[in-house]
Design a protein around this motif. Structure first.
Motif, PDB file in Angstrom:
ATOM      1  N   GLU A   7       0.828  -1.211   0.000  1.00 23.56           N
ATOM      2  CA  GLU A   7       0.000   0.000   0.000  1.00 23.56           C
ATOM      3  C   GLU A   7       0.861   1.259   0.000  1.00 23.56           C
ATOM      4  O   GLU A   7       0.564   2.231  -0.702  1.00 23.56           O
ATOM      5  CB  GLU A   7      -0.921   0.009   1.221  1.00 23.56           C
ATOM      6  CG  GLU A   7      -2.013  -1.023   1.166  1.00 23.56           C
ATOM      7  CD  GLU A   7      -2.688  -1.226   2.499  1.00 23.56           C
ATOM      8  OE1 GLU A   7      -3.912  -1.455   2.495  1.00 23.56           O
ATOM      9  OE2 GLU A   7      -2.017  -1.163   3.555  1.00 23.56           O
ATOM     10  N   THR A   8       1.936   1.238   0.783  1.00 26.14           N
ATOM     11  CA  THR A   8       2.836   2.382   0.836  1.00 26.14           C
ATOM     12  C   THR A   8       3.478   2.613  -0.524  1.00 26.14           C
ATOM     13  O   THR A   8       3.534   3.747  -1.016  1.00 26.14           O
ATOM     14  CB  THR A   8       3.925   2.172   1.911  1.00 26.14           C
ATOM     15  OG1 THR A   8       3.296   1.972   3.179  1.00 26.14           O
ATOM     16  CG2 THR A   8       4.858   3.372   1.993  1.00 26.14           C
ATOM     17  N   LEU A  11       0.912   4.095  -2.923  1.00 23.35           N
ATOM     18  CA  LEU A  11       0.659   5.510  -2.649  1.00 23.35           C
ATOM     19  C   LEU A  11       1.826   6.376  -3.117  1.00 23.35           C
ATOM     20  O   LEU A  11       1.621   7.415  -3.751  1.00 23.35           O
ATOM     21  CB  LEU A  11       0.383   5.721  -1.153  1.00 23.35           C
ATOM     22  CG  LEU A  11       0.108   7.148  -0.698  1.00 23.35           C
ATOM     23  CD1 LEU A  11      -0.997   7.810  -1.521  1.00 23.35           C
ATOM     24  CD2 LEU A  11      -0.248   7.154   0.780  1.00 23.35           C
ATOM     25  N   ALA A  39      -2.675   9.576   7.457  1.00 21.55           N
ATOM     26  CA  ALA A  39      -2.565  10.305   6.194  1.00 21.55           C
ATOM     27  C   ALA A  39      -1.836  11.633   6.356  1.00 21.55           C
ATOM     28  O   ALA A  39      -1.015  12.011   5.521  1.00 21.55           O
ATOM     29  CB  ALA A  39      -3.955  10.527   5.595  1.00 21.55           C
ATOM     30  N   MET A  68      -5.261  12.057  -1.481  1.00 23.50           N
ATOM     31  CA  MET A  68      -4.854  10.732  -1.980  1.00 23.50           C
ATOM     32  C   MET A  68      -4.474   9.822  -0.817  1.00 23.50           C
ATOM     33  O   MET A  68      -4.867   8.653  -0.778  1.00 23.50           O
ATOM     34  CB  MET A  68      -3.676  10.860  -2.950  1.00 23.50           C
ATOM     35  CG  MET A  68      -4.054  11.457  -4.284  1.00 23.50           C
ATOM     36  SD  MET A  68      -2.622  11.635  -5.361  1.00 23.50           S
ATOM     37  CE  MET A  68      -2.311   9.931  -5.771  1.00 23.50           C
ATOM     38  N   ALA A  69      -3.695  10.356   0.126  1.00 20.63           N
ATOM     39  CA  ALA A  69      -3.266   9.562   1.279  1.00 20.63           C
ATOM     40  C   ALA A  69      -4.473   9.144   2.114  1.00 20.63           C
ATOM     41  O   ALA A  69      -4.562   7.987   2.550  1.00 20.63           O
ATOM     42  CB  ALA A  69      -2.269  10.348   2.116  1.00 20.63           C
ATOM     43  N   VAL A  72      -6.208   6.121   0.592  1.00 22.74           N
ATOM     44  CA  VAL A  72      -5.487   4.858   0.779  1.00 22.74           C
ATOM     45  C   VAL A  72      -5.593   4.394   2.233  1.00 22.74           C
ATOM     46  O   VAL A  72      -5.830   3.212   2.499  1.00 22.74           O
ATOM     47  CB  VAL A  72      -4.015   4.993   0.333  1.00 22.74           C
ATOM     48  CG1 VAL A  72      -3.215   3.740   0.684  1.00 22.74           C
ATOM     49  CG2 VAL A  72      -3.941   5.260  -1.163  1.00 22.74           C
TER      50      VAL A  72
END
Length: 81
Positions: A7-8, A11, A39, A68-69, A72
């Motif tokens: 996921e990191t 992103l 986030a 965006m963060a 996610v």
């Protein structure tokens, strides 16, 4: 809740591709190894790592990155529950 390595990476790639916030391999590795827990701190770490002088002055860029963060992190939270 920390993001997974995948996921990191997703992103960071999205921030680079969509917003031009591209970190060096060393900076990417640091965030991949120690992903911030939320986030807001993730976004702050990206801006800090990129040494963007426009970090807080470019509010639109910062807000786009934060949004965006948040997406996610929210997806991560839903997947964990």
């Amino acid at each position: 809740m920390m993001l997974s390595l995948q996921e990191t990476g997703f992103l960071l790639a999205a921030l680079c591709r969509e917003l031009g916030l591209c970190l060096s391999p060393e900076e990417r590795r640091t965030l991949l190894d120690q992903s911030p827990p939320d986030a807001e701190s993730f976004t702050a770490a990206v801006f800090s790592a990129e040494s963007v002088g426009r970090a807080r002055s470019d509010r639109a860029l910062h807000q786009s990155a934060l949004t965006m963060a948040e997406r996610v992190f929210a997806a991560h939270a839903r997947a964990d529950s």
